[in-house]
Write an enzyme that holds these catalytic residues in place. Structure first.
Site, short mmCIF file in Angstrom:
data_model
loop_
_atom_site.label_atom_id
_atom_site.label_comp_id
_atom_site.label_asym_id
_atom_site.label_seq_id
_atom_site.Cartn_x
_atom_site.Cartn_y
_atom_site.Cartn_z
N ASP A 60 0.87 -1.19 0.00
CA ASP A 60 0.00 0.00 0.00
C ASP A 60 0.90 1.23 0.00
O ASP A 60 1.87 1.31 0.78
CB ASP A 60 -0.92 -0.01 1.24
CG ASP A 60 -2.06 0.98 1.12
OD1 ASP A 60 -1.79 2.19 0.92
OD2 ASP A 60 -3.22 0.57 1.24
N ILE A 61 0.61 2.18 -0.89
CA ILE A 61 1.49 3.36 -0.98
C ILE A 61 1.20 4.42 0.08
O ILE A 61 1.92 5.41 0.18
CB ILE A 61 1.48 4.02 -2.39
CG1 ILE A 61 0.06 4.19 -2.90
CG2 ILE A 61 2.35 3.27 -3.37
CD1 ILE A 61 -0.03 5.19 -4.03
N GLN B 146 -14.85 2.38 1.83
CA GLN B 146 -14.14 1.83 0.67
C GLN B 146 -13.92 2.96 -0.32
O GLN B 146 -14.87 3.67 -0.68
CB GLN B 146 -14.94 0.70 0.01
CG GLN B 146 -14.18 0.04 -1.15
CD GLN B 146 -14.93 -1.12 -1.81
OE1 GLN B 146 -16.07 -1.44 -1.43
NE2 GLN B 146 -14.31 -1.74 -2.79
N VAL B 147 -12.67 3.15 -0.72
CA VAL B 147 -12.33 4.24 -1.62
C VAL B 147 -12.05 3.69 -3.02
O VAL B 147 -12.55 4.20 -4.02
CB VAL B 147 -11.10 5.03 -1.09
CG1 VAL B 147 -10.62 6.04 -2.11
CG2 VAL B 147 -11.44 5.71 0.23
N HIS C 291 -10.35 -5.47 -2.30
CA HIS C 291 -8.97 -5.62 -1.80
C HIS C 291 -8.99 -5.95 -0.32
O HIS C 291 -9.80 -5.44 0.44
CB HIS C 291 -8.12 -4.38 -2.07
CG HIS C 291 -8.75 -3.10 -1.60
ND1 HIS C 291 -9.73 -2.44 -2.31
CD2 HIS C 291 -8.55 -2.35 -0.50
CE1 HIS C 291 -10.11 -1.36 -1.67
NE2 HIS C 291 -9.40 -1.27 -0.55
N HIS D 204 -6.79 -5.68 3.03
CA HIS D 204 -5.63 -5.04 3.65
C HIS D 204 -5.00 -6.03 4.62
O HIS D 204 -5.70 -6.66 5.41
CB HIS D 204 -6.04 -3.83 4.50
CG HIS D 204 -6.60 -2.68 3.74
ND1 HIS D 204 -5.85 -1.58 3.42
CD2 HIS D 204 -7.84 -2.43 3.26
CE1 HIS D 204 -6.62 -0.69 2.78
NE2 HIS D 204 -7.83 -1.19 2.67
P1 AMP Z 1 -9.91 1.45 0.89
O1 AMP Z 1 -10.61 1.47 -0.45
O2 AMP Z 1 -10.38 2.53 1.82
O3 AMP Z 1 -9.97 0.10 1.56
O4 AMP Z 1 -8.39 1.76 0.67
C1 AMP Z 1 -7.75 1.83 -0.56
C2 AMP Z 1 -6.28 1.69 -0.32
O5 AMP Z 1 -5.62 1.63 -1.56
C3 AMP Z 1 -5.65 2.83 0.48
O6 AMP Z 1 -5.01 2.30 1.64
C4 AMP Z 1 -4.66 3.44 -0.50
O7 AMP Z 1 -3.49 3.87 0.14
C5 AMP Z 1 -4.38 2.29 -1.43
N1 AMP Z 1 -3.94 2.66 -2.78
C6 AMP Z 1 -4.57 3.51 -3.62
N2 AMP Z 1 -3.88 3.59 -4.79
C7 AMP Z 1 -2.80 2.77 -4.66
C8 AMP Z 1 -1.71 2.43 -5.52
N3 AMP Z 1 -1.59 2.94 -6.75
N4 AMP Z 1 -0.78 1.57 -5.06
C9 AMP Z 1 -0.89 1.05 -3.82
N5 AMP Z 1 -1.89 1.33 -2.96
C10 AMP Z 1 -2.84 2.18 -3.37
#
Ligand code: AMP
Ligand code: ZN
Length: 140
Positions: free
Chosen positions: A32-33, A95-96, A101, A103
């Site tokens: 995760d970045i 969820q963003v 995915h 974690h």
């Molecule tokens: P969520 O949808 O809230 O469960 O979290 C989305 C996750 O994706 C967040 O922790 C972001 O930091 C991660 N994320 C978004 N874009 C990237 C990327 N290009 N590479 C790695 N992680 C990402």
């Protein structure tokens, strides 16, 4: 299979780079970045599926297998005090990225407690707990 504007589909297709940790026929795992802790990893299916409601069962199984493998490697390398698995379904729970995915969040002994695993325990209303449990159980 993939969705044009989906950032994780783009990572699967190699159109956006990632720090790859593990890959097999069905899943990809990468760092995760915006890590919550050192070693924060995401495991995703190689097909576009928004959430638990859309993901095919065989991909869910593959993610589980990968999670076990990766957790073992994380334990060896980082020796965390614990590892949290967090998986959000729907914007309403934060969820963003709308591509399923998981974690994997290890916590080192020098790191603060995870906000996601801390909540206050307050006894609920037994009647309501039972009513909702029965309703869900009757749909299974
Ligand atoms: P969520 O949808 O809230 O469960 O979290 C989305 C996750 O994706 C967040 O922790 C972001 O930091 C991660 N994320 C978004 N874009 C990237 C990327 N290009 N590479 C790695 N992680 C990402
Ligand atoms: Zn996608």
């Amino acid at each position: 299979m993939e969705q044009k504007e989906c950032i994780f589909c783009k990572i699967v297709q190699g159109q956006i780079p990632c720090f790859k940790i593990y890959e097999d026929e069905k899943v990809l795992a990468f760092a995760d970045i915006n890590p919550i802790t050192k070693g924060h990893i995401l495991i995703i299916p190689k097909v576009h599926a928004e959430s638990i409601w859309e993901i095919p069962e065989e991909y869910l199984t593959a993610i589980s297998h990968a999670a076990k493998k990766i957790a073992q490697a994380v334990k060896k390398v980082l020796d965390p005090v614990g590892i949290a698995f967090l998986q959000l379904n729907g914007r309403g729970v934060g969820q963003v990225v709308m591509h399923y995915h998981m974690h994997l969040i290890p916590r080192g002994s020098d790191e603060p407690e995870l906000p996601v695993s801390q909540w206050e325990l307050k006894p609920g209303d037994k009647d309501e707990i039972k009513r909702i449990a029965d309703k869900i159980a009757s749909c299974l």
